[in-house]
Design a protein around this motif. Structure first.
Motif, PDB file in Angstrom:
ATOM      1  N   LYS A   1      10.721   4.425  27.691  1.00 58.01           N
ATOM      2  CA  LYS A   1      10.010   4.046  27.980  1.00 58.01           C
ATOM      3  C   LYS A   1       8.165   3.801  27.128  1.00 58.01           C
ATOM      4  CE  LYS A   1      10.810   5.619  32.448  1.00 58.01           C
ATOM      5  NZ  LYS A   1      10.251   6.490  34.098  1.00 58.01           N
ATOM      6  N   LEU A   2       7.776   3.030  26.335  1.00 60.19           N
ATOM      7  CA  LEU A   2       6.155   2.776  25.773  1.00 60.19           C
ATOM      8  C   LEU A   2       5.489   2.760  26.044  1.00 60.19           C
ATOM      9  CD1 LEU A   2       5.207   2.352  22.432  1.00 60.19           C
ATOM     10  CD2 LEU A   2       6.533   0.436  22.817  1.00 60.19           C
ATOM     11  N   ASN A   3       4.209   3.646  25.710  1.00 57.61           N
ATOM     12  CA  ASN A   3       2.914   3.805  25.925  1.00 57.61           C
ATOM     13  C   ASN A   3       2.060   3.777  25.141  1.00 57.61           C
ATOM     14  OD1 ASN A   3       3.260   3.970  28.921  1.00 57.61           O
ATOM     15  ND2 ASN A   3       4.158   6.208  28.393  1.00 57.61           N
ATOM     16  N   ILE A   4       1.170   3.277  25.063  1.00 57.86           N
ATOM     17  CA  ILE A   4      -0.192   3.146  24.130  1.00 57.86           C
ATOM     18  C   ILE A   4      -1.053   3.852  24.484  1.00 57.86           C
ATOM     19  CG2 ILE A   4      -1.352   1.812  23.086  1.00 57.86           C
ATOM     20  CD1 ILE A   4       0.671  -0.665  22.582  1.00 57.86           C
ATOM     21  N   PHE A   5      -2.366   4.941  23.879  1.00 55.35           N
ATOM     22  CA  PHE A   5      -3.280   5.425  24.708  1.00 55.35           C
ATOM     23  C   PHE A   5      -4.051   5.310  23.534  1.00 55.35           C
ATOM     24  CE2 PHE A   5      -0.895   8.685  22.469  1.00 55.35           C
ATOM     25  CZ  PHE A   5      -1.186   9.048  21.920  1.00 55.35           C
ATOM     26  N   GLY A   6      -5.429   5.110  23.953  1.00 56.50           N
ATOM     27  CA  GLY A   6      -6.868   5.525  23.356  1.00 56.50           C
ATOM     28  C   GLY A   6      -7.346   6.830  23.812  1.00 56.50           C
ATOM     29  N   SER A   7      -8.058   7.146  22.852  1.00 50.41           N
ATOM     30  CA  SER A   7      -9.249   8.539  23.701  1.00 50.41           C
ATOM     31  C   SER A   7     -10.231   8.505  22.493  1.00 50.41           C
ATOM     32  CB  SER A   7      -8.400   9.365  23.831  1.00 50.41           C
ATOM     33  OG  SER A   7      -7.869  10.346  22.508  1.00 50.41           O
ATOM     34  N   PHE A   8     -11.371   8.881  23.477  1.00 45.14           N
ATOM     35  CA  PHE A   8     -12.278   9.303  22.516  1.00 45.14           C
ATOM     36  C   PHE A   8     -13.169  10.418  22.689  1.00 45.14           C
ATOM     37  CE2 PHE A   8     -17.153  10.053  22.349  1.00 45.14           C
ATOM     38  CZ  PHE A   8     -17.384   9.543  20.770  1.00 45.14           C
ATOM     39  N   GLU A   9     -12.903  11.510  21.904  1.00 46.29           N
ATOM     40  CA  GLU A   9     -13.573  13.034  23.245  1.00 46.29           C
ATOM     41  C   GLU A   9     -14.677  13.976  22.000  1.00 46.29           C
ATOM     42  OE1 GLU A   9      -9.170  14.939  24.086  1.00 46.29           O
ATOM     43  OE2 GLU A   9      -8.918  13.972  21.988  1.00 46.29           O
ATOM     44  N   HIS A  10     -15.756  14.260  22.937  1.00 47.97           N
ATOM     45  CA  HIS A  10     -16.630  15.458  22.445  1.00 47.97           C
ATOM     46  C   HIS A  10     -15.893  16.987  22.744  1.00 47.97           C
ATOM     47  CE1 HIS A  10     -20.224  17.210  20.872  1.00 47.97           C
ATOM     48  NE2 HIS A  10     -20.563  17.432  22.110  1.00 47.97           N
TER      49      HIS A  10
ATOM     50  N   GLY B   1     -13.523  16.947   3.228  1.00 51.50           N
ATOM     51  CA  GLY B   1     -13.828  17.334   4.363  1.00 51.50           C
ATOM     52  C   GLY B   1     -12.878  17.784   5.204  1.00 51.50           C
ATOM     53  N   PHE B   2     -12.827  18.807   5.816  1.00 47.81           N
ATOM     54  CA  PHE B   2     -12.054  19.881   6.628  1.00 47.81           C
ATOM     55  C   PHE B   2     -11.168  18.758   8.602  1.00 47.81           C
ATOM     56  CE2 PHE B   2     -13.014  23.316   4.459  1.00 47.81           C
ATOM     57  CZ  PHE B   2     -12.578  23.641   3.536  1.00 47.81           C
ATOM     58  N   TRP B   3     -10.066  18.173   8.781  1.00 47.50           N
ATOM     59  CA  TRP B   3     -10.031  17.836   9.372  1.00 47.50           C
ATOM     60  C   TRP B   3     -10.160  18.534  11.004  1.00 47.50           C
ATOM     61  CZ3 TRP B   3      -4.413  17.817   7.528  1.00 47.50           C
ATOM     62  CH2 TRP B   3      -3.773  17.208   6.381  1.00 47.50           C
ATOM     63  N   PHE B   4     -11.760  18.667  10.563  1.00 43.63           N
ATOM     64  CA  PHE B   4     -11.806  18.942  12.403  1.00 43.63           C
ATOM     65  C   PHE B   4     -13.158  18.517  12.446  1.00 43.63           C
ATOM     66  CE2 PHE B   4      -9.118  23.067  10.995  1.00 43.63           C
ATOM     67  CZ  PHE B   4      -9.287  22.824  12.775  1.00 43.63           C
ATOM     68  N   SER B   5     -13.396  18.073  13.814  1.00 46.90           N
ATOM     69  CA  SER B   5     -14.729  17.601  13.514  1.00 46.90           C
ATOM     70  C   SER B   5     -15.308  17.953  15.396  1.00 46.90           C
ATOM     71  CB  SER B   5     -14.535  15.505  13.901  1.00 46.90           C
ATOM     72  OG  SER B   5     -16.160  15.182  14.029  1.00 46.90           O
ATOM     73  N   GLN B   6     -16.138  17.194  16.061  1.00 42.45           N
ATOM     74  CA  GLN B   6     -16.396  17.275  17.112  1.00 42.45           C
ATOM     75  C   GLN B   6     -16.355  16.390  17.844  1.00 42.45           C
ATOM     76  OE1 GLN B   6     -20.645  20.102  16.593  1.00 42.45           O
ATOM     77  NE2 GLN B   6     -19.746  20.780  18.924  1.00 42.45           N
ATOM     78  N   ASN B   7     -16.126  15.295  17.958  1.00 42.57           N
ATOM     79  CA  ASN B   7     -16.122  13.388  17.767  1.00 42.57           C
ATOM     80  C   ASN B   7     -14.900  13.332  17.506  1.00 42.57           C
ATOM     81  OD1 ASN B   7     -18.759  13.688  20.090  1.00 42.57           O
ATOM     82  ND2 ASN B   7     -19.482  13.971  18.044  1.00 42.57           N
ATOM     83  N   ILE B   8     -13.602  12.751  18.384  1.00 46.78           N
ATOM     84  CA  ILE B   8     -12.596  12.597  17.663  1.00 46.78           C
ATOM     85  C   ILE B   8     -12.382  11.477  18.396  1.00 46.78           C
ATOM     86  CG2 ILE B   8     -10.433  12.705  17.585  1.00 46.78           C
ATOM     87  CD1 ILE B   8     -10.708  15.859  16.670  1.00 46.78           C
ATOM     88  N   THR B   9     -11.923   9.877  17.929  1.00 46.48           N
ATOM     89  CA  THR B   9     -11.494   8.710  18.509  1.00 46.48           C
ATOM     90  C   THR B   9      -9.949   8.604  17.709  1.00 46.48           C
ATOM     91  OG1 THR B   9     -13.158   8.151  18.351  1.00 46.48           O
ATOM     92  CG2 THR B   9     -11.619   6.599  18.328  1.00 46.48           C
TER      93      THR B   9
END
Length: 422
Positions: free
Chosen positions: A56-65, A89-97
């Motif tokens: 089973k193959l799924n593709i997803f997308g998201s935007f998170e705050h 820059g460190f691999w940290f953020s408040q908004n991630i897509t």
């Protein structure tokens, strides 16, 4: 005589086409189509189970705050040190897509394999049930046609009786007019003719009712007798009713395995990955990082008391299926024995009935002569008319019963009725 034989052969050919058309029409009625759809529906269910074995193959997308900076992907301490040294820059953020995918496939799930096997037998059950329903309708058609032919024969016997009485009435009318024969006899014959008309009206209603039942089975209008013959012998095969029961027994045996499958561990392989986009929380650098994983996972239901109840229920169903088969064999053996014995007696009775009609026709000729000469009472004469009409009706009834028994026997053995009745 030769012309009569040719004409009879032509009539048989016409009727053969007609009964074949009726058999064919049964396959096109909604009930038969519903049976075929049920088979396709069960095949789809089987394919659905088998399809669960494929990836089973799924593709997803998201935007998170996030309320505080979250990692885009796991960041080892050594990597963090290198990034700090280089001022990145460190691999940290408040908004991630994120845009990603996931793939999963069962490696070993015994329940899926067993359910697929079980549904294979359930599909076969549906196929046998569809065949049983079709042959049942065909046997019912033969029964209705036999009854229709009997009713037409009964009506024909009454028509012949009516014609004979009218001939006698005409013969004695002169004797009544000159006073040689009592008028009572003339009135009695007229009353007998009225009684015949009443019976014919009742028969017509029975004919209409039978035609309606034939139409319900075939969606075809029948306006005359449909004569047919039994041209093929019945093949003695395994009882048709046993076939779906045996498939059900196999399905129940597998179902017992399915109920035990919960005790087996389930193994799955899963892979997932994504690309994340964000601004680093420490210096607003544009980040685009990839992250993926693959693994084999086990899920083992070590203890679930409800599984024991499922196993016990499956064992009971298996026992019931075995007993149902034995019961069906017992009942069908008794039915076959009864039908075969009845057919032997009916064949004898048909020969006797044919001989009886010939004798009664001769007796009626003598009775008519005696009555016209005023040497017999009107009731004695009418008894001879009744005897001949009843004998013809009895023969037609025996033939109808024989056809019905043959159809039922053919149905029990799963014979094609289109091959037997022409």
């Amino acid at each position: 005589m030769k012309k009569l034989i040719i004409l009879s052969s032509a009539l048989i050919a016409i009727n053969a086409t007609e009964i074949s058309t009726l058999f064919e029409a049964i396959k096109k009625i909604p009930e038969s189509k519903i049976d075929n759809i049920a088979i396709k529906e069960m095949q789809i269910n089987k394919n659905k189970i088998s399809s669960s074995l494929y990836p089973k193959l799924n593709i997803f997308g998201s935007f998170e705050h996030f309320s505080s900076p979250a990692n885009i992907k796991p960041q080892p301490p050594t990597t963090a040190t290198k990034l700090a040294t280089k001022g990145k820059g460190f691999w940290f953020s408040q908004n991630i897509t994120k845009i990603g995918f996931s793939v999963s496939m069962p490696l070993f799930v015994k329940e899926i394999f067993d359910n697929s096997k079980k549904l294979k037998h359930i599909v076969n059950i549906k196929k046998y049930q569809a065949k049983i329903n079709l042959l049942k309708r065909e046997a019912l058609l033969v029964t209705y046609l036999s009854k229709l032919n009997y009713l037409y024969s009964l009506k024909d016997a009454l028509n012949q009786k009516e014609k004979s009485i009218k001939t006698t009435l005409k013969a004695i009318k002169t004797g009544v007019e000159v006073g040689r024969i009592p008028e009572f006899k003339l009135l009695r014959l007229k009353d007998a003719l009225n009684s015949i008309q009443i019976k014919k009206s009742q028969i017509n209603m029975a004919i209409d009712d039978t035609k309606s039942k034939i139409y319900e089975l075939t969606k075809k209008e029948i306006n005359s007798p449909v004569n047919f013959e039994t041209l093929s012998n019945i093949e003695k095969k395994e009882f048709l009713a046993l076939k779906p029961l045996k498939e059900n027994l196999k399905a129940q045996q597998i179902n017992l395995n399915v109920s035990k499958d919960s005790y087996y561990p389930k193994f799955m392989i899963e892979a997932k990955g994504y690309r994340a986009f964000a601004k680093a929380y420490n210096n607003d650098d544009n980040l685009a990082e990839n992250f993926a994983s693959i693994g084999v996972y086990m899920n083992w239901n070590v203890f679930d008391k409800t599984n024991n109840a499922d196993i016990q229920k499956a064992k009971i169903s298996l026992l019931k299926s075995n007993l149902e088969i034995k019961k069906t064999i017992k009942n069908l053996n008794a039915e076959v024995k009864k039908i075969k014995e009845s057919l032997k007696e009916i064949n004898k009775s048909i020969i006797l009935a044919q001989n009886s009609i010939e004798l009664k026709e001769e007796l009626l000729k003598s009775a008519k002569t005696a009555f016209e000469l005023n040497n017999m009472t009107v009731d004695e004469y009418l008894d001879y008319e009744n005897d001949l009409a009843n004998a013809k009706a009895n023969l037609a009834d025996l033939i109808a019963t024989k056809n019905t028994l043959i159809a039922n026997l053919a149905f029990i053995y799963g014979n094609n009725l289109e091959r037997i009745f022409k």
